[in-house]
Design an enzyme around this catalytic site. Structure first.
Site, mmCIF file in Angstrom:
data_model
loop_
_atom_site.group_PDB
_atom_site.id
_atom_site.type_symbol
_atom_site.label_atom_id
_atom_site.label_comp_id
_atom_site.label_asym_id
_atom_site.label_seq_id
_atom_site.Cartn_x
_atom_site.Cartn_y
_atom_site.Cartn_z
ATOM 1 C CB CYS A 111 -0.984 0.057 1.212
ATOM 2 S SG CYS A 111 -2.218 -1.264 1.035
ATOM 3 C CG HIS A 251 -3.106 3.268 2.109
ATOM 4 N ND1 HIS A 251 -3.575 3.115 1.009
ATOM 5 C CD2 HIS A 251 -3.237 2.269 2.930
ATOM 6 C CE1 HIS A 251 -4.027 1.828 1.208
ATOM 7 N NE2 HIS A 251 -3.746 1.231 2.400
ATOM 8 C CG ASN A 281 -6.939 -0.495 1.500
ATOM 9 O OD1 ASN A 281 -6.100 -0.245 0.561
ATOM 10 N ND2 ASN A 281 -6.404 -1.035 2.857
#
Ligand code: UT7
Length: 330
Positions: A111, A251, A281
């Site tokens: 990520c 993020h 996500n």
């Protein structure tokens, strides 16, 4: 004079299939209320028959259009879900975008991949090895999720976001004001696909090992600590105080994580960009998708001070900052 990297274009791509919390609760022991309240996610997009490179090409094409450019010197694709274990996805993306024989490689920082990719691009520009770099974060997590695992299936989505970086002089609009990157491999088991690599090539009859796994609680704690520390280091590098940050674009793993990091930094909660409600996500794609959303919604405007921070498997983390330039999000 050493050139710095400045943002010159921004593009995105999302698959067409929207998957609501309601839809997931029909097959998993979960519900909309749990997902929204624990994560901030209301829906995500899952690709059916679309590969990561397909989304990367679309986002890359949009970013090139946004930059008014049809050539770059390098392509970097940040992804956890490459089309193949070998070769990398970036050369295929570069070729399909008609970018010729430019150097192209993947970045594997889960990520944090997009921030790592930006830093790689900025370093190549500073070293005079490239003057224009296309950085793409692209993911198809739907291909690695265990459909029966409610702790991961409700969280992740597919998508891609891309940025064109150009060489510029210090002080140029959109110039990246430094990077803070880090990792702690002693925590590698917190986010892992156990099988399919050289450690454990096949799943020995148990398909569970080929799926993405995450220990949510400890990841949450480390994400808050590392993103806060890293963003603080970046603020110092940029010479900014938390109170002067117009937008914190972290993020998009969990709205509670972003609020906790903003709190720790002293950034007001109404300065936090939230995009996981729309896309879930999306790992390496989440920061460029959130930036584009903020531009499209009319929140992020030229001259705004933007702080970026990410945390992901590895574990890895990274932050950067820039003053927003006048670029469309396409
Ligand atoms: O993107 C890379 C970085 N990733 C992250 O930053 C993710 C960080 N972690 C998180 O965002 C959160 O830990 C999660 C959203 C993954 C989980 O939230 P949580 O508040 O930490 O929940 P938990 O894992 O502690 O689970 C609490 C309860 C458990 O039930 P019991 O043991 O209390 O009976 C879980 O079994 O919630 C249950 N649960 C669910 N319930 C309904 C877990 N997933 C679900 C679900 N629906 N989807």
């Amino acid at each position: 004079m050493t050139a710095i990297a400045a943002l010159a274009g921004l593009g995105t791509a999302l698959p067409s299939r929207r998957v609501t919390n309601e839809e997931l609760s029909r097959t998993l022991d979960t519900d909309d209320q749990w997902i929204r309240s624990r994560t901030g996610i209301a829906q995500r997009f899952w690709s059916a028959g679309v590969a990561t490179s397909d989304l990367a090409v679309e986002a890359g094409r949009n970013a090139l259009r946004s930059a008014g450019s049809d050539a770059v010197d390098m392509v970097i694709v940040a992804t956890t879900t490459p089309d193949h274990a070998c070769p990398a996805t970036a050369p295929d993306v570069a070729s399909r975008l008609g970018l010729g024989t430019v150097p192209a490689f993947d970045v594997a920082a889960v990520c944090s991949g997009f921030v790592y990719g930006l830093a790689c691009a900025a370093a190549h520009i500073a070293a005079d090895l490239a003057a224009r770099v296309l950085v793409i974060g692209a993911e198809t997590y739907s291909t690695i999720l265990d459909p029966g695992d409610r702790s991961t299936s409700v969280i992740f989505g597919d998508g891609a976001g891309a940025a064109v970086l150009r060489a510029a002089g210090p002080g140029a609009p959109g110039g990246f004001l430094g990077f803070d990157l880090g990792s702690d491999g002693s925590l590698k088991d917190l986010i892992i696909i156990p099988d399919g690599g050289s450690r454990q090539r096949t799943s020995k009859g148990d398909p569970a090992g080929s799926y993405f796994t995450m220990q949510g609680k400890p990841v949450f704690r480390h994400a808050v600590d590392r993103m806060t520390e890293s963003a603080e280091a970046l603020l110092e590098k940029a010479g900014w105080t938390a109170g002067t940050v117009d937008w914190f674009v972290g993020h998009q793993a969990n709205a509670r994580i972003l609020r906790a990091v903003a709190d720790g930094l002293g950034v007001k909660s109404d300065r936090v960009i939230i995009d996981m409600d729309r896309v879930g996500n999306t790992s390496a794609a989440s920061i460029p998708l959130a930036l584009a959303r903020a531009v499209t919604d009319g929140n992020l405007v030229p001259g705004d001070r933007v702080l970026l921070s990410a945390f992901g498997g590895g574990v890895t983390w990274g932050s950067s900052a820039l003053v927003w330039p006048d670029v469309p999000a396409l």
